[in-house]
Design a protein around this motif. Sequence first.
Motif, PDB file in Angstrom:
ATOM      1  N   LYS A 261      -3.834 -14.120   8.910  1.00 53.70           N
ATOM      2  CA  LYS A 261      -4.639 -14.868   7.941  1.00 53.70           C
ATOM      3  C   LYS A 261      -4.516 -14.257   6.546  1.00 53.70           C
ATOM      4  CE  LYS A 261      -8.115 -16.991  10.963  1.00 53.70           C
ATOM      5  NZ  LYS A 261      -9.534 -17.029  11.371  1.00 53.70           N
ATOM      6  N   LEU A 262      -4.376 -12.942   6.489  1.00 57.29           N
ATOM      7  CA  LEU A 262      -4.154 -12.287   5.197  1.00 57.29           C
ATOM      8  C   LEU A 262      -2.811 -12.722   4.609  1.00 57.29           C
ATOM      9  CD1 LEU A 262      -4.789 -10.227   2.971  1.00 57.29           C
ATOM     10  CD2 LEU A 262      -3.837  -8.451   4.459  1.00 57.29           C
ATOM     11  N   PHE A 263      -1.757 -12.714   5.446  1.00 54.25           N
ATOM     12  CA  PHE A 263      -0.449 -13.192   4.984  1.00 54.25           C
ATOM     13  C   PHE A 263      -0.577 -14.600   4.401  1.00 54.25           C
ATOM     14  CE2 PHE A 263       1.607 -10.830   8.849  1.00 54.25           C
ATOM     15  CZ  PHE A 263       1.335  -9.611   8.259  1.00 54.25           C
ATOM     16  N   LYS A 264      -1.242 -15.464   5.161  1.00 53.38           N
ATOM     17  CA  LYS A 264      -1.340 -16.872   4.782  1.00 53.38           C
ATOM     18  C   LYS A 264      -2.143 -17.057   3.505  1.00 53.38           C
ATOM     19  CE  LYS A 264      -0.874 -21.355   5.867  1.00 53.38           C
ATOM     20  NZ  LYS A 264      -1.841 -22.046   5.034  1.00 53.38           N
ATOM     21  N   ALA A 265      -3.221 -16.287   3.338  1.00 57.65           N
ATOM     22  CA  ALA A 265      -4.047 -16.414   2.142  1.00 57.65           C
ATOM     23  C   ALA A 265      -3.241 -16.068   0.892  1.00 57.65           C
ATOM     24  CB  ALA A 265      -5.278 -15.520   2.247  1.00 57.65           C
ATOM     25  N   MET A 266      -2.415 -15.023   0.981  1.00 64.48           N
ATOM     26  CA  MET A 266      -1.605 -14.644  -0.174  1.00 64.48           C
ATOM     27  C   MET A 266      -0.529 -15.691  -0.454  1.00 64.48           C
ATOM     28  SD  MET A 266      -1.279 -10.503   0.258  1.00 64.48           S
ATOM     29  CE  MET A 266      -0.847 -10.249  -1.448  1.00 64.48           C
ATOM     30  N   ALA A 267       0.074 -16.215   0.606  1.00 60.59           N
ATOM     31  CA  ALA A 267       1.088 -17.250   0.422  1.00 60.59           C
ATOM     32  C   ALA A 267       0.470 -18.511  -0.178  1.00 60.59           C
ATOM     33  CB  ALA A 267       1.752 -17.569   1.757  1.00 60.59           C
ATOM     34  N   ASP A 268      -0.737 -18.865   0.277  1.00 61.71           N
ATOM     35  CA  ASP A 268      -1.401 -20.062  -0.235  1.00 61.71           C
ATOM     36  C   ASP A 268      -1.690 -19.937  -1.730  1.00 61.71           C
ATOM     37  OD1 ASP A 268      -1.343 -21.324   2.205  1.00 61.71           O
ATOM     38  OD2 ASP A 268      -3.416 -20.827   2.736  1.00 61.71           O
ATOM     39  N   PRO A 281      10.100 -13.216  -1.680  1.00 58.71           N
ATOM     40  CA  PRO A 281       9.768 -12.121  -2.601  1.00 58.71           C
ATOM     41  C   PRO A 281       8.942 -12.528  -3.809  1.00 58.71           C
ATOM     42  CG  PRO A 281      12.049 -11.952  -1.913  1.00 58.71           C
ATOM     43  CD  PRO A 281      11.557 -13.275  -1.428  1.00 58.71           C
ATOM     44  N   VAL A 282       8.799 -13.829  -4.064  1.00 63.68           N
ATOM     45  CA  VAL A 282       7.950 -14.259  -5.177  1.00 63.68           C
ATOM     46  C   VAL A 282       6.506 -13.804  -4.977  1.00 63.68           C
ATOM     47  CG1 VAL A 282       7.251 -16.529  -4.249  1.00 63.68           C
ATOM     48  CG2 VAL A 282       7.531 -16.211  -6.738  1.00 63.68           C
ATOM     49  N   LEU A 283       6.153 -13.451  -3.753  1.00 68.02           N
ATOM     50  CA  LEU A 283       4.809 -12.930  -3.490  1.00 68.02           C
ATOM     51  C   LEU A 283       4.540 -11.608  -4.208  1.00 68.02           C
ATOM     52  CD1 LEU A 283       4.103 -13.647   0.297  1.00 68.02           C
ATOM     53  CD2 LEU A 283       2.938 -14.600  -1.683  1.00 68.02           C
ATOM     54  N   ILE A 284       5.571 -10.988  -4.780  1.00 67.34           N
ATOM     55  CA  ILE A 284       5.337  -9.771  -5.562  1.00 67.34           C
ATOM     56  C   ILE A 284       4.312 -10.017  -6.653  1.00 67.34           C
ATOM     57  CG2 ILE A 284       7.229 -10.213  -7.184  1.00 67.34           C
ATOM     58  CD1 ILE A 284       6.133  -6.768  -5.809  1.00 67.34           C
ATOM     59  N   GLU A 285       4.239 -11.271  -7.131  1.00 65.43           N
ATOM     60  CA  GLU A 285       3.265 -11.599  -8.177  1.00 65.43           C
ATOM     61  C   GLU A 285       1.844 -11.449  -7.644  1.00 65.43           C
ATOM     62  OE1 GLU A 285       4.411 -11.967 -11.077  1.00 65.43           O
ATOM     63  OE2 GLU A 285       6.519 -12.179 -10.518  1.00 65.43           O
ATOM     64  N   GLU A 286       1.632 -11.755  -6.366  1.00 62.69           N
ATOM     65  CA  GLU A 286       0.305 -11.604  -5.760  1.00 62.69           C
ATOM     66  C   GLU A 286       0.021 -10.131  -5.479  1.00 62.69           C
ATOM     67  OE1 GLU A 286      -2.060 -13.895  -5.276  1.00 62.69           O
ATOM     68  OE2 GLU A 286      -0.725 -15.228  -6.388  1.00 62.69           O
ATOM     69  N   PHE A 287       1.011  -9.392  -5.009  1.00 60.44           N
ATOM     70  CA  PHE A 287       0.813  -7.975  -4.743  1.00 60.44           C
ATOM     71  C   PHE A 287       0.611  -7.182  -6.035  1.00 60.44           C
ATOM     72  CE2 PHE A 287       2.618  -9.042  -0.612  1.00 60.44           C
ATOM     73  CZ  PHE A 287       1.860  -8.233   0.230  1.00 60.44           C
ATOM     74  N   LYS A 289      -1.160  -7.884  -8.654  1.00 56.97           N
ATOM     75  CA  LYS A 289      -2.417  -8.062  -9.396  1.00 56.97           C
ATOM     76  C   LYS A 289      -3.599  -7.875  -8.456  1.00 56.97           C
ATOM     77  CE  LYS A 289      -2.103 -13.121  -8.853  1.00 56.97           C
ATOM     78  NZ  LYS A 289      -1.818 -14.383  -9.555  1.00 56.97           N
ATOM     79  N   PRO A 290      -4.717  -7.326  -8.978  1.00 54.38           N
ATOM     80  CA  PRO A 290      -5.878  -7.105  -8.122  1.00 54.38           C
ATOM     81  C   PRO A 290      -6.600  -8.409  -7.820  1.00 54.38           C
ATOM     82  CG  PRO A 290      -6.397  -6.542 -10.382  1.00 54.38           C
ATOM     83  CD  PRO A 290      -4.931  -6.873 -10.347  1.00 54.38           C
ATOM     84  N   ARG A 291      -7.306  -8.457  -6.705  1.00 60.99           N
ATOM     85  CA  ARG A 291      -8.165  -9.595  -6.418  1.00 60.99           C
ATOM     86  C   ARG A 291      -9.348  -9.579  -7.391  1.00 60.99           C
ATOM     87  NH1 ARG A 291      -8.137 -12.220  -1.600  1.00 60.99           N
ATOM     88  NH2 ARG A 291      -9.556 -13.618  -2.732  1.00 60.99           N
TER      89      ARG A 291
END
Length: 293
Positions: A261-268, A281-287, A289-291
């Motif tokens: 669910k954590l994976f999916k929340a970041m992808a969403d 690797p575009v998820l680097i943008e989510e990693f 920055k802080p929540r």
Amino acid sequence: MNRTDTPVTVIGLGLMGRALAGAFLKAGHPTTVWNRTASKADQLVAEGARLAPTVGDALRAGSLAIICVTDYQTVHALLDASDVELDGTTLINLTSGDSAQARETARWVEQRGAHYLDGAIMAIPPTIGTAEAVILHSGPQTNFEAHKSTLDALGTVTHLGADHGLASLYDVAGLAMMWSVLNAWLQGTALLRTAGVDAASYAPFARQVAAGVAEWLPGYAKQIDSGSFPAEVATLETDARAMTHLIEESEAAGVNAELPKLFKAMADRSIAAGHGGEQYPVLIEEFGKPRTD
């Protein structure tokens, strides 16, 4: 050329500190040790080490000192003793801590006239002295090169760069990899156990998958460094659909689904930002920055 006549001081004789001192002794270096509980030095003394009565005395035994203690607060407390003279010493701090502590300690030590390298030990004590032990160093390269032949006694030593905080950052980045791989394996193991498959049966397949994923890293790194994420293998939207399948399978089997669910929340979040047609690797943008919630 390895020099075996360089005297070395080791401060802190926990399991790791004793392994470090033992490796220097085995390589032929005159080794002085100090520990708050002196009895921890008994075996090393029997093997030829000299036990110093104080930290100051230990540091005066040579120009290269390794410190490996509980935390950075202890490092400061020990080096701030009245009999300690750091001027001219090269101090290599292999105590675990964070990058801010490493940089602050570098300033603090250098103000007292010492050369400083911060480090991180990516190994367990029994491997110290073998090529399997990877020891990272950060700080001025001249400090590292001046003592590399001596440090080689500890294992595979590497210089990362001039920023004293790099060793600590690599350390935690390595831990992030370790825990992520282990947690993913445990997720899969929990799923397969519901069908009667034991962990030993799954482990070879999981190892093969992990090795295959590792082969993707150089190419993915190029995408991250270039800031361009063309979907050469799959789009993030495709990966997100597979994540949904993993969540549903876990919940149906009665297995904890927090990790997928954590994976999916970041992808969403990344898809909502318009990146669904790009590669994972575009998820680097989510990693990166802080929540905010």
